[in-house]
Design a protein around this motif. Structure first.
Motif, PDB file in Angstrom:
ATOM      1  N   TYR A   1      -1.912  53.125  71.259  1.00 39.24           N
ATOM      2  CA  TYR A   1      -2.679  53.033  72.515  1.00 39.24           C
ATOM      3  C   TYR A   1      -2.975  51.565  72.775  1.00 39.24           C
ATOM      4  O   TYR A   1      -2.907  50.739  71.858  1.00 39.24           O
ATOM      5  CB  TYR A   1      -3.953  53.870  72.459  1.00 39.24           C
ATOM      6  N   VAL A   2      -3.290  51.251  74.025  1.00 40.98           N
ATOM      7  CA  VAL A   2      -3.582  49.862  74.381  1.00 40.98           C
ATOM      8  C   VAL A   2      -5.055  49.573  74.092  1.00 40.98           C
ATOM      9  O   VAL A   2      -5.926  50.291  74.559  1.00 40.98           O
ATOM     10  CB  VAL A   2      -3.279  49.614  75.875  1.00 40.98           C
ATOM     11  N   PRO A   3      -5.336  48.547  73.291  1.00 36.90           N
ATOM     12  CA  PRO A   3      -6.729  48.293  72.916  1.00 36.90           C
ATOM     13  C   PRO A   3      -7.541  47.747  74.088  1.00 36.90           C
ATOM     14  O   PRO A   3      -6.971  47.193  75.021  1.00 36.90           O
ATOM     15  CB  PRO A   3      -6.603  47.220  71.839  1.00 36.90           C
TER      16      PRO A   3
ATOM     17  N   GLU B   1       0.787  43.903  71.735  1.00 38.84           N
ATOM     18  CA  GLU B   1       2.007  44.616  71.354  1.00 38.84           C
ATOM     19  C   GLU B   1       1.906  45.184  69.940  1.00 38.84           C
ATOM     20  O   GLU B   1       2.226  46.350  69.701  1.00 38.84           O
ATOM     21  CB  GLU B   1       3.164  43.620  71.414  1.00 38.84           C
ATOM     22  N   ARG B   2       1.429  44.347  68.994  1.00 31.93           N
ATOM     23  CA  ARG B   2       1.335  44.797  67.599  1.00 31.93           C
ATOM     24  C   ARG B   2       0.311  45.923  67.471  1.00 31.93           C
ATOM     25  O   ARG B   2       0.507  46.897  66.759  1.00 31.93           O
ATOM     26  CB  ARG B   2       0.939  43.622  66.691  1.00 31.93           C
ATOM     27  N   PHE B   3      -0.815  45.759  68.197  1.00 34.68           N
ATOM     28  CA  PHE B   3      -1.869  46.780  68.142  1.00 34.68           C
ATOM     29  C   PHE B   3      -1.352  48.109  68.705  1.00 34.68           C
ATOM     30  O   PHE B   3      -1.495  49.164  68.079  1.00 34.68           O
ATOM     31  CB  PHE B   3      -3.087  46.297  68.952  1.00 34.68           C
ATOM     32  N   SER B   4      -0.714  48.027  69.880  1.00 33.16           N
ATOM     33  CA  SER B   4      -0.224  49.259  70.522  1.00 33.16           C
ATOM     34  C   SER B   4       0.809  49.947  69.642  1.00 33.16           C
ATOM     35  O   SER B   4       0.879  51.177  69.580  1.00 33.16           O
ATOM     36  CB  SER B   4       0.406  48.953  71.872  1.00 33.16           C
ATOM     37  N   LYS B   5       1.621  49.151  68.948  1.00 28.62           N
ATOM     38  CA  LYS B   5       2.659  49.716  68.096  1.00 28.62           C
ATOM     39  C   LYS B   5       2.041  50.450  66.903  1.00 28.62           C
ATOM     40  O   LYS B   5       2.466  51.540  66.528  1.00 28.62           O
ATOM     41  CB  LYS B   5       3.576  48.586  67.607  1.00 28.62           C
TER      42      LYS B   5
ATOM     43  N   LEU C   1      -6.003  45.780  61.564  1.00 27.44           N
ATOM     44  CA  LEU C   1      -4.739  45.119  61.905  1.00 27.44           C
ATOM     45  C   LEU C   1      -4.724  43.682  61.391  1.00 27.44           C
ATOM     46  O   LEU C   1      -3.756  43.236  60.766  1.00 27.44           O
ATOM     47  CB  LEU C   1      -4.535  45.146  63.429  1.00 27.44           C
ATOM     48  N   ALA C   2      -5.832  42.961  61.622  1.00 30.42           N
ATOM     49  CA  ALA C   2      -5.900  41.560  61.192  1.00 30.42           C
ATOM     50  C   ALA C   2      -5.774  41.452  59.677  1.00 30.42           C
ATOM     51  O   ALA C   2      -5.039  40.605  59.157  1.00 30.42           O
ATOM     52  CB  ALA C   2      -7.213  40.944  61.662  1.00 30.42           C
TER      53      ALA C   2
ATOM     54  N   ASP D   1      -5.027  41.875  78.861  1.00 31.40           N
ATOM     55  CA  ASP D   1      -4.096  41.529  79.941  1.00 31.40           C
ATOM     56  C   ASP D   1      -4.033  40.026  80.166  1.00 31.40           C
ATOM     57  O   ASP D   1      -3.403  39.575  81.129  1.00 31.40           O
ATOM     58  CB  ASP D   1      -4.531  42.207  81.245  1.00 31.40           C
ATOM     59  N   ALA D   2      -4.717  39.255  79.337  1.00 30.64           N
ATOM     60  CA  ALA D   2      -4.767  37.798  79.537  1.00 30.64           C
ATOM     61  C   ALA D   2      -3.353  37.213  79.538  1.00 30.64           C
ATOM     62  O   ALA D   2      -2.504  37.611  78.739  1.00 30.64           O
ATOM     63  CB  ALA D   2      -5.597  37.160  78.436  1.00 30.64           C
ATOM     64  N   PRO D   3      -3.109  36.257  80.457  1.00 33.51           N
ATOM     65  CA  PRO D   3      -1.790  35.628  80.508  1.00 33.51           C
ATOM     66  C   PRO D   3      -1.646  34.587  79.397  1.00 33.51           C
ATOM     67  O   PRO D   3      -1.411  33.416  79.652  1.00 33.51           O
ATOM     68  CB  PRO D   3      -1.766  34.988  81.898  1.00 33.51           C
ATOM     69  N   VAL D   4      -1.826  35.009  78.176  1.00 30.17           N
ATOM     70  CA  VAL D   4      -1.752  34.118  77.012  1.00 30.17           C
ATOM     71  C   VAL D   4      -0.784  34.778  76.030  1.00 30.17           C
ATOM     72  O   VAL D   4      -0.984  35.934  75.663  1.00 30.17           O
ATOM     73  CB  VAL D   4      -3.150  33.961  76.357  1.00 30.17           C
ATOM     74  N   ASP D   5       0.256  34.047  75.629  1.00 28.67           N
ATOM     75  CA  ASP D   5       1.301  34.657  74.802  1.00 28.67           C
ATOM     76  C   ASP D   5       0.767  35.282  73.511  1.00 28.67           C
ATOM     77  O   ASP D   5       1.188  36.359  73.109  1.00 28.67           O
ATOM     78  CB  ASP D   5       2.382  33.622  74.472  1.00 28.67           C
TER      79      ASP D   5
END
Lengths: 291, 376
Positions: free
Chosen positions: B292-294, B284-288, B49-50, B273-277
């Protein structure tokens, strides 16, 4: 002291499951001289069959029924017809080795078709505690004990109180004479395989919520049940029950009072002592067999 | 006509080789099969992804990034062979493996070749062997355990603690640091229980915890064993609060333990789940892309590539030999390089300093309760 009580209850609950598995072990030995080294994997597989049924949408109760039926077909009928019958004529040892191969096959197949990772498995007993003599005892432990005891009582009633049971015992004790007096020996042997499959499926249902469904979880169980069967007496159902309970309690006490590292060794040491001083097992009877 | 064709072919070949020479080659060796498949697959997907993002924006110093993935089969022996093969192709930077055991046996190879290795292992000893080419993407135990001990002492106010750990390099490493720190802070370790990897039955261990009656229980086991002990703790009605690390409150553990995981707390160096934007954006990009959620390993792989980008841009040149020196002591700010997600500083050992999170399992979900700041 409270710790001791908890350990005893937990040990009895695990032991009851060992007993179920060990009883199947002795049944197969008595009726067909099968030493089933895949017995642990037989306990692991039904949980995955039930998971598979749930995966395709079956509710838990239906998955249990399907899992038990499938187990009886695969681990009872197919096991006897496809593996035991063809190997049996070559003797006890080749058959025992074939069951070892079967154990590896089942493990690898589960790993292949499901995953190498553990999966959660629902419990038939709700979580929670009840108080017994002032001690909090988990419903799960009690549920396991009750189901296991019911199964064992049902089995002994079948064996000792019914005509079918007497025929099975006759087939086990002296197949030649049994045949002469008209007992359908082959059918009786098949029946013990089906009963074994039922018992392991039940054990699977009880133990998997605690141990998780994993391809390798049969290894520990198979070994424990094997030791339990020998300790109790390989040729006696009640011996296997006593052996199972004893090994379960001993294992828990060893983990607590000796050490976690050596817990697995304690039942083995006990096994050696039993073999040295009472080779027929605690409740077994000495037998002579020409093999 | 023939000569035109030939010239065309030569031209095509030349273009292809020059494009190839232009690309910066990275090599990844990860746990793509075997017991660590979840770890390695997340790590690999994070890397891909990166690289896709960076290349879409023109690459690093105008050059595209390229990566080859090799499978260690979660086996240190195979990892060593694969790393040797990867190093023979002279990559710019080596990425992975994720397992500490595999890192331990491959790090000397990369150091000998003078190639920087950015890896996912967390065992304390990895960065203490004086290797100048090894870098972490997450906390080592020597960074995370003091934070854990401090939380148990200060926030949980536990005067007595039971410590349950798995008897392998990972478990023993964490246990040693946390017991030392608890002792220093004045929390008494009333039960110190070693358990076996793959252990199925925790009734006796939990019995001992119950008998010791501690104010808090620190659980440091692998995921499956964590799930089993959580169930047993619930079964035997142990009410003391539970504290652990990522391995106690991970998504897999929650799935396996069900209800029994509720209330367990853990220190987490990296969580999606970190509260960091910026982390939310990554998730979001990974799941898309992968549906799946990484887990944190996906974050590690992603960060590894952005470490390469930020360091190379800081140097202003693609220089494999100077890379490790440039990364030592470097602070990368998320404001300058959003791909790094959170400000991070690398010390002379390759260890990192970054903010981290205190997570609690609430109704089967990880909830970040507290942000623990960078140490320095």
């Amino acid at each position: 002291m409270s710790n001791m009580f908890d350990l005893l209850v937990a040990g009895l609950a695990t032991g009851a499951i060992y007993a179920l598995v060990a009883v199947g072990f002795t049944l197969l030995w008595q009726t067909s001289q099968t030493i089933n080294f895949a017995q642990g994997e037989f306990v692991m597989l039904p949980a995955f069959l039930m998971l598979a049924a749930m995966h395709v949408g079956a509710p838990f109760w239906l998955a249990i029924i399907l899992g038990i039926l499938l187990s009886m077909i695969l681990l009872g009928l197919a096991f006897k017809l496809l593996l035991v019958d063809p190997m049996m004529r070559h003797g006890v040892l080749p058959l025992a080795i074939a069951t070892m191969a079967l154990a590896i096959g089942i493990k690898e197949a589960v790993k292949q078709f499901f995953s190498a990772e553990a999966s959660p498995f629902p419990s038939i007993v709700p979580t929670g505690d009840i108080s017994i003599l002032g001690h909090a005892v988990s419903l799960q432990s009690i549920g396991v004990l009750v189901v296991a005891i019911l199964a064992v009582v049902g089995l002994t009633t079948l064996l000792n109180r019914t005509s079918l049971g007497h025929q099975m015992q006759a087939a086990a004790q002296n197949p030649t004479v049994a045949r002469i007096i008209g007992v359908p020996v082959e059918r009786m042997i098949l029946l013990t395989f089906l009963i074994n499959a039922f018992l392991v499926a039940l054990a699977s249902l009880l133990i998997t919520p605690i141990y998780l469904a994993k391809f390798s979880s049969g290894e520990v169980l198979g070994q424990a049940a094997f030791i339990a069967a020998i300790v109790g007496g390989f040729n006696q159902v009640r011996g296997a029950i006593a052996g199972g309970l004893l090994i379960g309690v001993l294992d828990n006490l060893a983990a607590s009072y000796v050490s976690t590292q050596y817990r697995a060794a304690v039942p083995l040491i006990f096994l050696i002592v039993v073999i040295l001083f009472r080779p027929q097992g605690l409740l077994g009877r000495a037998e002579e067999r020409t093999v | 006509m023939k000569s035109t064709l030939l010239a065309g072919a030569v031209l095509a070949f030349a273009t292809a080789t020059s494009a190839h020479a232009q690309a910066i080659k990275l090599a990844d060796v990860a746990e793509l099969s075997g017991g660590g498949a979840t770890v390695g697959t997340n790590w690999k997907n994070g890397i891909d992804l990166a690289i896709e993002e960076i290349n879409a924006k023109g690459g690093v110093l105008g050059r595209k990034l390229e990566v080859t993935h090799a499978d260690s089969q979660s086996n240190p022996g195979v990892a060593r062979a694969q790393v040797q093969k990867a190093l023979d192709a002279e990559p710019y930077v080596l990425l992975g493996p994720g397992y500490s055991g595999s890192v331990k046996v491959t790090a000397p190879l990369a150091a000998e070749a003078g190639i920087t290795q950015i890896m996912g292992g967390e065992a304390a000893e990895l960065t203490q062997a004086g290797n100048k080419f090894l870098f972490r993407t997450s906390f080592g135990q020597q960074s995370s355990m003091p934070k854990v001990a401090k939380y148990i002492h200060d926030d949980m106010k536990a005067k007595s603690v039971a410590v349950v750990w798995v008897n392998n390099d990972f478990g023993r490493g964490g246990r040693d640091v946390v017991v030392k720190e608890l002792d220093r802070l004045g929390s008494k370790v009333v039960a110190d229980l070693s358990t076996e990897a793959g252990q199925a039955d925790f009734a006796a261990d939990v019995g001992k915890i119950k008998a010791a009656n501690p104010d808090a229980v620190f659980v440091y086991l692998n995921e499956e064993e964590s799930a089993r002990i959580l169930k047993e703790l619930k079964r035997q009605g142990v009410a003391a609060p539970l504290m652990g690390e990522t391995t106690l409150i991970g998504q897999k553990v929650i799935e396996l333990a069900g209800d029994a995981a509720n209330g367990a707390r853990g220190h987490v160096g990296l969580t999606t789940d970190a509260p960091v934007d910026l982390v939310k954006g990554f998730r979001e990009r990974f799941s898309k892309k992968y549906n799946y959620v990484p887990d944190h390993n996906g974050l590690k792989g992603y960060l590894a590539v952005y470490m390469v980008k930020a360091t190379t841009e800081k140097m202003g040149k693609v220089d494999s030999k100077a890379f490790a020196d440039a990364l030592h002591g470097l602070t990368i700010k998320a404001a300058d390089e959003p791909g790094i997600l959170m400000d991070v500083t690398f010390d002379q050992n390759g260890d990192i300093d970054r903010q981290s999170f205190l997570v609690e399992v609430v109704e089967g979900k990880q909830v970040v309760k507290q942000v623990l700041p960078k140490v320095k």
